[in-house]
Write a protein that holds these residues in place. Structure first.
Motif, PDB file in Angstrom:
ATOM      1  N   VAL A   1      14.046  12.194  -3.767  1.00 36.82           N
ATOM      2  CA  VAL A   1      13.241  11.005  -3.453  1.00 36.82           C
ATOM      3  C   VAL A   1      11.976  10.983  -4.314  1.00 36.82           C
ATOM      4  O   VAL A   1      11.628   9.957  -4.905  1.00 36.82           O
ATOM      5  CB  VAL A   1      12.863  10.981  -1.955  1.00 36.82           C
ATOM      6  N   PHE A   2      11.314  12.121  -4.400  1.00 36.29           N
ATOM      7  CA  PHE A   2      10.074  12.182  -5.176  1.00 36.29           C
ATOM      8  C   PHE A   2      10.350  12.075  -6.676  1.00 36.29           C
ATOM      9  O   PHE A   2       9.554  11.494  -7.419  1.00 36.29           O
ATOM     10  CB  PHE A   2       9.310  13.466  -4.844  1.00 36.29           C
ATOM     11  N   LEU A   3      11.468  12.615  -7.123  1.00 39.51           N
ATOM     12  CA  LEU A   3      11.843  12.458  -8.534  1.00 39.51           C
ATOM     13  C   LEU A   3      12.128  11.002  -8.864  1.00 39.51           C
ATOM     14  O   LEU A   3      11.771  10.522  -9.945  1.00 39.51           O
ATOM     15  CB  LEU A   3      13.061  13.315  -8.867  1.00 39.51           C
ATOM     16  N   LEU A   4      12.765  10.305  -7.953  1.00 34.81           N
ATOM     17  CA  LEU A   4      13.048   8.879  -8.161  1.00 34.81           C
ATOM     18  C   LEU A   4      11.751   8.109  -8.387  1.00 34.81           C
ATOM     19  O   LEU A   4      11.639   7.335  -9.341  1.00 34.81           O
ATOM     20  CB  LEU A   4      13.810   8.311  -6.961  1.00 34.81           C
ATOM     21  N   LEU A   5      10.769   8.344  -7.545  1.00 33.92           N
ATOM     22  CA  LEU A   5       9.480   7.662  -7.693  1.00 33.92           C
ATOM     23  C   LEU A   5       8.774   8.075  -8.980  1.00 33.92           C
ATOM     24  O   LEU A   5       8.235   7.234  -9.706  1.00 33.92           O
ATOM     25  CB  LEU A   5       8.593   7.960  -6.481  1.00 33.92           C
ATOM     26  N   SER A   6       8.791   9.356  -9.259  1.00 34.75           N
ATOM     27  CA  SER A   6       8.071   9.873 -10.415  1.00 34.75           C
ATOM     28  C   SER A   6       8.698   9.428 -11.730  1.00 34.75           C
ATOM     29  O   SER A   6       7.994   8.984 -12.646  1.00 34.75           O
ATOM     30  CB  SER A   6       8.042  11.397 -10.342  1.00 34.75           C
ATOM     31  N   VAL A   7      10.012   9.545 -11.850  1.00 33.54           N
ATOM     32  CA  VAL A   7      10.685   9.178 -13.096  1.00 33.54           C
ATOM     33  C   VAL A   7      10.568   7.675 -13.348  1.00 33.54           C
ATOM     34  O   VAL A   7      10.351   7.247 -14.484  1.00 33.54           O
ATOM     35  CB  VAL A   7      12.156   9.646 -13.082  1.00 33.54           C
ATOM     36  N   SER A   8      10.679   6.881 -12.299  1.00 37.69           N
ATOM     37  CA  SER A   8      10.541   5.437 -12.500  1.00 37.69           C
ATOM     38  C   SER A   8       9.112   5.085 -12.924  1.00 37.69           C
ATOM     39  O   SER A   8       8.917   4.221 -13.786  1.00 37.69           O
ATOM     40  CB  SER A   8      10.947   4.669 -11.246  1.00 37.69           C
ATOM     41  N   ALA A   9       8.117   5.757 -12.361  1.00 29.81           N
ATOM     42  CA  ALA A   9       6.733   5.508 -12.771  1.00 29.81           C
ATOM     43  C   ALA A   9       6.493   5.960 -14.217  1.00 29.81           C
ATOM     44  O   ALA A   9       5.815   5.266 -14.986  1.00 29.81           O
ATOM     45  CB  ALA A   9       5.771   6.220 -11.839  1.00 29.81           C
ATOM     46  N   LEU A  10       7.038   7.109 -14.589  1.00 26.64           N
ATOM     47  CA  LEU A  10       6.892   7.580 -15.964  1.00 26.64           C
ATOM     48  C   LEU A  10       7.584   6.625 -16.940  1.00 26.64           C
ATOM     49  O   LEU A  10       7.046   6.322 -18.006  1.00 26.64           O
ATOM     50  CB  LEU A  10       7.475   8.993 -16.107  1.00 26.64           C
ATOM     51  N   PHE A  11       8.777   6.156 -16.589  1.00 23.34           N
ATOM     52  CA  PHE A  11       9.486   5.196 -17.425  1.00 23.34           C
ATOM     53  C   PHE A  11       8.647   3.932 -17.614  1.00 23.34           C
ATOM     54  O   PHE A  11       8.502   3.430 -18.732  1.00 23.34           O
ATOM     55  CB  PHE A  11      10.839   4.846 -16.801  1.00 23.34           C
ATOM     56  N   ASN A  12       8.110   3.425 -16.507  1.00 21.54           N
ATOM     57  CA  ASN A  12       7.294   2.213 -16.577  1.00 21.54           C
ATOM     58  C   ASN A  12       6.059   2.425 -17.443  1.00 21.54           C
ATOM     59  O   ASN A  12       5.658   1.540 -18.204  1.00 21.54           O
ATOM     60  CB  ASN A  12       6.877   1.766 -15.179  1.00 21.54           C
TER      61      ASN A  12
END
Length: 128
Positions: free
Chosen positions: A46-57
Motif C-alpha cells: 500500500v505504501f509503495l503504491l502511494l510512494s511510487v505513484s508520487a515519485l512518477f508524478n
C-alpha cells in the motif's frame, strides 16, 4: 488527525519503515518468519503504491502515476487470471489477488528504487 496524516506521509516516503515494523512486530509475537515476511510485504505494498505513484508524478510532471500503476496491476490480474483459467479451468479469486498483490510489491519495490535514483539525479541536476 494531524498525527495520523504525518505518520502516513512518513511511511509513504520511506516504505521500508512499515516493512521493518510489521516484520519486527511479527517476530516479536513469535510468528514464523515466512508468515511475517508475507505480512510485511502485503502491508508495505500500500505504501509503495502511494510512494511510487508520487515519485512518477514528480519525475514526469504528471498526475497519471496512480492510474498507470492501477492499470498495470489490472492488466497483470487479467493475465494471471487467464492463465489460471487455461490451466485449471476456473479462477481462484483469493490466489489471484494474492499473486497480483505480491507481484505488485516486487515491481513497485524495483520502481521505488529506480524512481528514487532518477529523482535524486534530477534534483541534483536542477540545483547545479
Amino acid at each position: 488527525m494531524e498525527f495520523i496524516r504525518n505518520s502516513l506521509g512518513v511511511l509513504s516516503v520511506l516504505p521500508v519503515l512499515p516493512f521493518v515494523l510489521v516484520y519486527g512486530i511479527g517476530r516479536f509475537m513469535k510468528l514464523e518468519k515466512r508468515r511475517c515476511l508475507f505480512l510485511a510485504m502485503d502491508v508495505t505494498t500500500v505504501f509503495l503504491l502511494l510512494s511510487v505513484s508520487a515519485l512518477f508524478n514528480n519525475i514526469f510532471d504528471s498526475r497519471f502515476g496512480f492510474f498507470l500503476i492501477l492499470l498495470i496491476v489490472l492488466i497483470g490480474a487479467g493475465l494471471i487470471g487467464g492463465a489460471q483459467n487455461r490451466l485449471k479451468g476456473q479462477i481462484d479469486g483469493k490466489r489471484l489477488f494474492r499473486a497480483v498483490w505480491r507481484l505488485s510489491f516486487m515491481l513497485m519495490g524495483a520502481g521505488y528504487v529506480l524512481f528514487m535514483v532518477v529523482g535524486m539525479i534530477k534534483y541534483i541536476s536542477q540545483t547545479m
